[in-house]
Design an enzyme around this catalytic site. Structure first.
Site, PDB file in Angstrom:
ATOM      1  N   TYR A  58       0.823  -1.208   0.000  1.00 60.84           N
ATOM      2  CA  TYR A  58       0.000   0.000   0.000  1.00 60.84           C
ATOM      3  C   TYR A  58       0.860   1.263   0.000  1.00 60.84           C
ATOM      4  CZ  TYR A  58      -3.028   3.774   1.444  1.00 60.84           C
ATOM      5  OH  TYR A  58      -3.686   4.980   1.503  1.00 60.84           O
ATOM      6  N   HIS A  88      -3.954  16.285  -2.580  1.00 61.42           N
ATOM      7  CA  HIS A  88      -4.405  16.365  -1.182  1.00 61.42           C
ATOM      8  C   HIS A  88      -4.272  17.773  -0.596  1.00 61.42           C
ATOM      9  CE1 HIS A  88      -4.443  12.096  -1.680  1.00 61.42           C
ATOM     10  NE2 HIS A  88      -4.682  11.838  -0.406  1.00 61.42           N
ATOM     11  N   ASN A 200       1.000  11.487   5.721  1.00 59.91           N
ATOM     12  CA  ASN A 200       0.393  10.654   6.757  1.00 59.91           C
ATOM     13  C   ASN A 200       1.025  11.034   8.089  1.00 59.91           C
ATOM     14  OD1 ASN A 200      -0.766   7.289   6.100  1.00 59.91           O
ATOM     15  ND2 ASN A 200      -1.419   9.212   5.214  1.00 59.91           N
ATOM     16  N   TYR A 284     -18.562  28.895  46.505  1.00 60.44           N
ATOM     17  CA  TYR A 284     -17.740  27.846  45.881  1.00 60.44           C
ATOM     18  C   TYR A 284     -16.621  28.398  45.011  1.00 60.44           C
ATOM     19  CZ  TYR A 284     -21.259  24.307  47.149  1.00 60.44           C
ATOM     20  OH  TYR A 284     -22.089  23.456  47.837  1.00 60.44           O
ATOM     21  N   ARG A 287     -14.020  29.083  47.642  1.00 59.55           N
ATOM     22  CA  ARG A 287     -13.698  27.941  48.509  1.00 59.55           C
ATOM     23  C   ARG A 287     -13.206  26.726  47.724  1.00 59.55           C
ATOM     24  NH1 ARG A 287     -18.319  24.807  51.426  1.00 59.55           N
ATOM     25  NH2 ARG A 287     -19.452  26.658  50.763  1.00 59.55           N
ATOM     26  N   PHE A 332      -1.649   6.615  12.194  1.00 59.35           N
ATOM     27  CA  PHE A 332      -1.965   7.991  11.811  1.00 59.35           C
ATOM     28  C   PHE A 332      -3.255   8.496  12.441  1.00 59.35           C
ATOM     29  CE2 PHE A 332      -3.331   5.004   8.433  1.00 59.35           C
ATOM     30  CZ  PHE A 332      -4.690   5.022   8.716  1.00 59.35           C
ATOM     31  N   GLU A 417     -11.884   5.089   4.767  1.00 65.14           N
ATOM     32  CA  GLU A 417     -11.572   5.753   6.043  1.00 65.14           C
ATOM     33  C   GLU A 417     -12.908   6.058   6.718  1.00 65.14           C
ATOM     34  OE1 GLU A 417      -9.204   8.926   4.493  1.00 65.14           O
ATOM     35  OE2 GLU A 417      -7.802   7.495   3.609  1.00 65.14           O
TER      36      GLU A 417
END
Length: 526
Positions: A58, A88, A200, A284, A287, A332, A417
């Site tokens: 791959y 990309h 990646n 609060y 405190r 990844f 994916e």
């Protein structure tokens, strides 16, 4: 945050958020040892062998994502790697800061230098050139889903390697072709797997996490100090900060915060003045400072610990183990940091939330000697009333930003994916929330200093008295209305510059007094 050394050996030494920031600021240089270069070359040679044999692996001789079954010929493997950077590079939105983009380069170089990615030595050298010469690629802020790596931002980050994209160089944004003209560089020809190794990885998420660790640490430290000043101004009790109480519920963060605040209040005439008052307990927001600030400290520590694992990991795909074993896995995937960043985002928001409540308390006029709205002559003057409107708006905005991005997943890449982390959004949102909290704390700093003023001529301990003097050098006491936006800007500058942290450190060193707890190293070293 002091440099640990003058030079850092990528791929060998343990990288921390602090060291990464020092490298980004130019305080520490980076280098590759002979042993590291040998590992990088060996991994690259394994990839060449895979291409020569022709067995499908791959991303080396196959397509990407849903095209993983498409075989790529030996002659086309180089084109494949160049095309992946082009195809990309689909980011949108404003560019990320130059610092975060530089951190991305540093973190990617650290991962590649481990020797499991098949990157060419020449390519790694070029990345180091960009770091050393502060030639930082322009990277859009949106487009990553935080799995299969931060594909879009990393693609933009490395377009300059092939002569495309833009960079910031010597304070000028320019095309890479112009950078090449000025420096004599030329585009690289990426070999098998190199494009995939570059894009990646979780470096966009991790770089944001580095900044979250840095900025949230500052916010937490200053919240304790400002909270202590507000306790003095409103004559709160010191008893909720006693170790005897926190030893019975020994969360690290709670103990650490309680000790810091108690030490800040030590020696205070203001505290002594109301030791026998009739009030039984404080609200609060006063405190429970150890419990609330402490819980956020714990969230910060959790993120820091996970981040350090990530900074020293191999997060691309496939991973080259040896000649016989190449694994296409999921290192990844951004989920480990995505969830921690969402947790840190909530932790930051809560610091702003409780700070807003203390500001509101200061305006009520229920503390003896402190007038309503922190101003004696009200009616014609509104006093500090509307400053709390701003903190309410910021606190509310933060609550909306606290929805965990990691709770969402939208399948991508035609279902290949099918679960993604959205960690890139987690990181961006966390920084946005922290930025809002800095503004809230700036306003609490102003209101606490105003309330503190009404305790004069009584003195606090050495720390808070000196901090109050420092604030008054920049922001005057308000006895009538003025344009408070100007005061807020000055307050924000004090917070962002870490002025009160630096002053605390100076006084501690000068007087030989420490605010540290037994957990200080964990909470202060990053």
């Amino acid at each position: 945050m002091e440099p640990v050394s003058k030079s850092f050996k990528l791929g060998e030494e343990w990288l921390t958020a602090s060291t990464a920031l020092h490298i980004a600021k130019g305080h520490i240089t980076v280098e590759l040892s002979k042993a590291t270069r040998k590992k990088v070359i060996h991994s690259w040679q394994i990839v060449q062998g895979i291409v020569d044999k022709g067995n499908p692996v791959y991303g080396i001789n196959t397509g990407f994502g849903p095209l993983c079954t498409t075989k790529i010929s030996k002659s086309e493997t180089n084109i494949l790697q160049t095309n992946i950077l082009k195809s990309h590079s689909v980011g949108v939105g404003k560019p990320i800061s130059k610092t975060i983009a530089k951190l991305m380069l540093i973190l990617k170089a650290q991962s590649l230098a481990k020797g499991y990615s098949g990157i060419a030595e020449t390519t790694l050298n070029r990345i180091l050139w960009h770091i050393e010469n502060d030639a930082i690629p322009v990277v859009p802020s949106q487009g990553s889903v935080g799995a299969s790596g931060d594909l879009a931002p990393l693609s933009h980050l490395f377009l300059p390697l092939i002569g495309l994209g833009k960079v910031v160089y010597k304070n000028e944004t320019m095309t890479t072709s112009k950078l090449f003209e000025r420096t004599g560089l030329s585009p690289l020809s990426l070999g098998p797997k190199e494009g995939l190794a570059l894009i990646n990885g979780t470096q966009f998420i991790a770089a944001h996490a580095v900044k979250v660790v840095e900025k949230l640490h500052s916010v937490l430290s200053q919240a304790d100090i400002i909270g202590a000043m507000m306790i003095e101004g409103l004559q709160g009790s010191v008893k909720p900060f006693y170790n005897e109480l926190h030893a019975l519920r020994p969360f690290k963060g709670n103990i650490h915060v309680a000790k810091r605040v108690k030490r800040l209040l030590k020696g205070s005439e203001i505290m002594e003045d109301h030791i026998d008052c009739e009030r039984v307990q404080d609200p609060y927001s006063i405190r429970c400072i150890p419990q609330v600030h402490g819980a956020s400290r714990t969230a910060w520590l959790h993120l820091k610990e996970l981040l350090e694992v990530e900074l020293n990991s191999v997060t691309d795909n496939p991973v080259i183990i040896n000649e016989e074993l190449t694994i296409s896995g999921g290192n990844f995937h951004g989920q480990p940091l995505a969830m921690a960043l969402d947790y840190a985002c909530l932790a930051a928001s809560e610091i702003g939330n409780i700070s807003d409540r203390r500001i509101y308390l200061a305006l009520e006029g229920n503390s003896p000697g402190v007038p309503k709205l922190l101003m004696k002559d009200t009616g014609i003057n509104s006093g500090y009333m509307i400053l709390q409107y701003t903190t309410a708006a910021l606190a509310s905005e933060n609550k909306g930003l606290c929805f965990p991005s990691s709770a969402d997943s939208i399948p991508t890449s035609l279902g290949q994916e099918d679960h993604v982390s959205m960690g890139s959004i987690s990181g961006r949102k966390a920084l946005q929330v922290i930025g809002n909290v800095e503004k809230i704390l700036a306003i609490e700093l102003l209101t606490a200093a105003q309330a503190f003023e009404f305790r004069k001529p009584m003195k606090s301990g050495i720390f808070l008295d000196e901090i109050h003097k420092e604030i008054r050098k920049k922001v005057a006491f308000a006895d009538k209305d003025r344009v408070f936006a100007d005061d807020i800007k000055k307050g924000i500058k004090i917070i962002k510059s870490k002025t009160i942290i630096k002053l605390i450190e100076h006084i501690s060193k000068k007087e030989g007094i420490s605010l540290k707890s037994k957990f200080s190293e964990e909470f202060e070293v990053y």
